[in-house]
Design an enzyme around this catalytic site. Sequence first.
Site, PDB file in Angstrom:
ATOM      1  N   ASN A 211       1.000  -1.334  -0.302  1.00  0.00           N
ATOM      2  CA  ASN A 211       0.021   0.034  -0.358  1.00  0.00           C
ATOM      3  C   ASN A 211       1.072   1.244   0.142  1.00  0.00           C
ATOM      4  O   ASN A 211       0.330   2.245  -0.457  1.00  0.00           O
ATOM      5  CB  ASN A 211      -0.739  -0.089   1.361  1.00  0.00           C
ATOM      6  CG  ASN A 211      -0.305   0.150   2.586  1.00  0.00           C
ATOM      7  OD1 ASN A 211       1.311  -0.377   2.447  1.00  0.00           O
ATOM      8  ND2 ASN A 211      -0.945   0.235   3.485  1.00  0.00           N
TER       9      ASN A 211
ATOM     10  N   SER B 282      -0.488  -8.169   7.302  1.00  0.00           N
ATOM     11  CA  SER B 282      -1.727  -7.964   7.837  1.00  0.00           C
ATOM     12  C   SER B 282      -1.299  -9.014   9.264  1.00  0.00           C
ATOM     13  O   SER B 282      -0.008  -9.771   9.080  1.00  0.00           O
ATOM     14  CB  SER B 282      -2.222  -8.813   6.924  1.00  0.00           C
ATOM     15  OG  SER B 282      -1.823  -9.769   6.704  1.00  0.00           O
TER      16      SER B 282
ATOM     17  N   GLU C  89       4.409  -4.039  11.963  1.00  0.00           N
ATOM     18  CA  GLU C  89       3.871  -3.040  12.087  1.00  0.00           C
ATOM     19  C   GLU C  89       2.535  -3.772  11.464  1.00  0.00           C
ATOM     20  O   GLU C  89       2.738  -3.847   9.926  1.00  0.00           O
ATOM     21  CB  GLU C  89       4.058  -1.965  11.489  1.00  0.00           C
ATOM     22  CG  GLU C  89       5.564  -1.477  12.039  1.00  0.00           C
ATOM     23  CD  GLU C  89       4.953  -0.701  13.049  1.00  0.00           C
ATOM     24  OE1 GLU C  89       4.358  -0.575  13.216  1.00  0.00           O
ATOM     25  OE2 GLU C  89       6.165   0.135  13.466  1.00  0.00           O
TER      26      GLU C  89
ATOM     27  N   CYS D  44      -2.635   1.147   6.796  1.00  0.00           N
ATOM     28  CA  CYS D  44      -3.609   0.965   8.011  1.00  0.00           C
ATOM     29  C   CYS D  44      -3.603   1.484   9.227  1.00  0.00           C
ATOM     30  O   CYS D  44      -4.666   1.529  10.033  1.00  0.00           O
ATOM     31  CB  CYS D  44      -2.020  -0.182   8.634  1.00  0.00           C
ATOM     32  SG  CYS D  44      -0.509   1.664   8.424  1.00  0.00           S
TER      33      CYS D  44
HETATM   34  P1  NAD Z   1      -0.277  -9.344   3.801  1.00  0.00           P
HETATM   35  O1  NAD Z   1       0.413  -9.545   5.069  1.00  0.00           O
HETATM   36  O2  NAD Z   1      -1.214 -10.171   2.998  1.00  0.00           O
HETATM   37  O3  NAD Z   1       1.194  -9.140   3.447  1.00  0.00           O
HETATM   38  C1  NAD Z   1       2.480  -7.817   3.416  1.00  0.00           C
HETATM   39  C2  NAD Z   1       3.582  -8.506   3.203  1.00  0.00           C
HETATM   40  O4  NAD Z   1       4.270 -10.219   4.040  1.00  0.00           O
HETATM   41  C3  NAD Z   1       4.110  -8.478   1.607  1.00  0.00           C
HETATM   42  O5  NAD Z   1       5.263  -8.522   0.678  1.00  0.00           O
HETATM   43  C4  NAD Z   1       3.832 -10.164   1.083  1.00  0.00           C
HETATM   44  O6  NAD Z   1       4.040 -10.908  -0.221  1.00  0.00           O
HETATM   45  C5  NAD Z   1       4.455 -11.004   2.503  1.00  0.00           C
HETATM   46  N1  NAD Z   1       3.870 -11.961   3.260  1.00  0.00           N
HETATM   47  C6  NAD Z   1       2.342 -12.809   2.847  1.00  0.00           C
HETATM   48  N2  NAD Z   1       2.491 -14.082   2.929  1.00  0.00           N
HETATM   49  C7  NAD Z   1       3.336 -13.935   3.786  1.00  0.00           C
HETATM   50  C8  NAD Z   1       3.805 -15.412   4.065  1.00  0.00           C
HETATM   51  N3  NAD Z   1       3.766 -16.495   4.585  1.00  0.00           N
HETATM   52  N4  NAD Z   1       5.277 -15.169   4.542  1.00  0.00           N
HETATM   53  C9  NAD Z   1       6.145 -13.491   4.878  1.00  0.00           C
HETATM   54  N5  NAD Z   1       5.842 -12.639   3.847  1.00  0.00           N
HETATM   55  C10 NAD Z   1       4.487 -13.122   3.517  1.00  0.00           C
HETATM   56  O7  NAD Z   1      -0.594  -7.385   3.264  1.00  0.00           O
HETATM   57  P2  NAD Z   1      -0.097  -6.818   2.829  1.00  0.00           P
HETATM   58  O8  NAD Z   1      -2.000  -7.022   1.908  1.00  0.00           O
HETATM   59  O9  NAD Z   1       0.647  -6.246   1.948  1.00  0.00           O
HETATM   60  O10 NAD Z   1      -0.975  -5.219   3.280  1.00  0.00           O
HETATM   61  C11 NAD Z   1      -2.058  -4.835   4.657  1.00  0.00           C
HETATM   62  C12 NAD Z   1      -1.779  -4.797   5.658  1.00  0.00           C
HETATM   63  O11 NAD Z   1      -0.823  -4.320   5.992  1.00  0.00           O
HETATM   64  C13 NAD Z   1      -3.432  -3.935   6.436  1.00  0.00           C
HETATM   65  O12 NAD Z   1      -3.940  -4.906   7.366  1.00  0.00           O
HETATM   66  C14 NAD Z   1      -2.691  -3.246   7.061  1.00  0.00           C
HETATM   67  O13 NAD Z   1      -3.310  -2.534   7.580  1.00  0.00           O
HETATM   68  C15 NAD Z   1      -0.944  -3.750   7.291  1.00  0.00           C
HETATM   69  N6  NAD Z   1      -0.095  -2.392   7.892  1.00  0.00           N
HETATM   70  C16 NAD Z   1       0.308  -2.011   8.252  1.00  0.00           C
HETATM   71  C17 NAD Z   1       0.767  -0.769   8.650  1.00  0.00           C
HETATM   72  C18 NAD Z   1       1.746  -0.573   9.742  1.00  0.00           C
HETATM   73  O14 NAD Z   1       2.560   0.486   9.647  1.00  0.00           O
HETATM   74  N7  NAD Z   1       1.400  -1.108  10.814  1.00  0.00           N
HETATM   75  C19 NAD Z   1       1.325   0.404   7.055  1.00  0.00           C
HETATM   76  C20 NAD Z   1       0.771  -0.880   6.032  1.00  0.00           C
HETATM   77  C21 NAD Z   1       0.158  -1.775   5.627  1.00  0.00           C
END
Ligand code: NAD
Length: 491
Positions: free
Chosen positions: A162, A240, A261, A295
């Site tokens: 994002n 996530s 995060e 987020c």
């Molecule tokens: P996601 O968890 O699907 O993916 C995040 C990252 O993790 C990606 O690079 C993805 O390829 C990787 N990933 C996915 N499955 C994995 C696994 N099993 N092992 C290792 N890596 C894996 O999240 P998303 O859809 O990319 O992002 C959206 C989420 O991120 C939302 O929940 C949002 O709130 C959160 N977010 C949090 C912050 C914060 O600072 N707290 C900032 C931005 C986004």
Amino acid sequence: MSIHDKVSAVLEATPKGLLINGEWRDASDGGTFDVENPATGEILATLASATEEDSHAAMDAAANAQESWARTSTRERSEILRRAFDLVQEHKEDLALLMTLEMGKPLKEARGEVVYGGEFLRWFSEEAVRHYGRYASTPEGNLKMFVSHKPVGPCLLITPWNFPLAMATRKVAPAVAAGCTMILKPARLTPLTSQLFAKLMIEAGIPAGVLNVVSSKSASNVSDPIMADPRLRKVSFTGSTPVGKQLMKTATDHVLRTSMELGGNGPFIVFEDADLDKAVEGAMAAKMRNMGEACTAANRFLVHESVAEEFSQKFAAKLKALKPGNGLDEDSTVGPMVEKKALDSVNEFVQDALEKGASAVVGGKPVDGPGYFFEPTLLTGVSEECRVFQEEIFGPVAPMTTFTDEDDAVRLANMTEYGLASYVFTEDISRALRIGERIEYGLLGLNVGVISNAAAPFGGVKESGVGREGGAEGIAEYTTVQYMGMPSPWA
Ligand code: NAD
């Protein structure tokens, strides 16, 4: 240069390989994956897709570079970051274009992210030389104590789609400042920005092996072998909550340092004494920035019953005036959802709320045509049973619920397993401070809808995560404390 020519030029200039030990390489099995434009469905580029073997190679590179990198002076690391900051400014338009192309956000917002994301490079270039230890005596006077901050060691940095630039700089910059080597794994949907950013880091002087970038169509192809390697010392993840929990479990095998995060379910509280025009302005920023795919997005609008009607009318008028469209078009103010799955998910949330008695004052459905657009939507009469109240929406949908008094507002705000961003609008300073004391969130915006800043500690409580990024706290996440004792010269 026409926008079409600019797009071709930046896509051409963006590396498509894996960055391992200072070289751009193909995947060990020659595998690739496509990156799509969510506004049109077109394929933008084809990138090398890292395999398990490539992940081992990246881990080797990071582990081999660690000792010499840790010995570099903080001034040297600081100056690399400062040059990277300047290069990011120079390439502002290229980075913004890439983010709009691969993620969908309007160009104006993408340019804003270059400014925000770039600031982490400048901030940590300044912090690098000021992360002091201490020299002191024990209370008994028998020992002298040297307390120093050492780099944690090789880190795995996993970023979401994002905020493709800012989420990378928020991790890479403090890791560089602290003297850690790293393997960056960008999100499959938006890797191009990180690829160009890594090219700029090389231009800024980052030595081979210190920053490795392994994009892949399979996240676990990369993370599993690296997390299983005892040379890894830390994982920093933004994404996530379910994936974060999984990584935390895996991290226990080698007792890794973790920074998480994770997701949010931010309340946006409007009290009866709030300046409603200011509150609506804040609501637009907190909800609509990044199409609600943040987020920190306000997920639930909790409005005092006496001002709910007026607030909803003013908010609805602003939402109605927005213009969904391809982010490359300077007139469009709302981009598409990042992929079809995300669009379907937002639609399901809205249908669930409508079935449970909510009303759509404005919007409420996907936009016809190519791309994954959803209408900016305001839902009123949302009950606590609705999914929009309980889960992270990640789209341009604002659900509204009313409350009766301060206790009720706090109860509703804290009624979630998340605890990242929250917002309160009131003209009563004592009330604002009281809410600050009672609300279980890592971040609170008082009469403001966007509070992220490189100088501020960003992070959540409860299931929104552990650790902080940015601020003075951000570099501490990448250092470990060592204490050395020696006899006092007077003992
Ligand atoms: P996601 O968890 O699907 O993916 C995040 C990252 O993790 C990606 O690079 C993805 O390829 C990787 N990933 C996915 N499955 C994995 C696994 N099993 N092992 C290792 N890596 C894996 O999240 P998303 O859809 O990319 O992002 C959206 C989420 O991120 C939302 O929940 C949002 O709130 C959160 N977010 C949090 C912050 C914060 O600072 N707290 C900032 C931005 C986004």
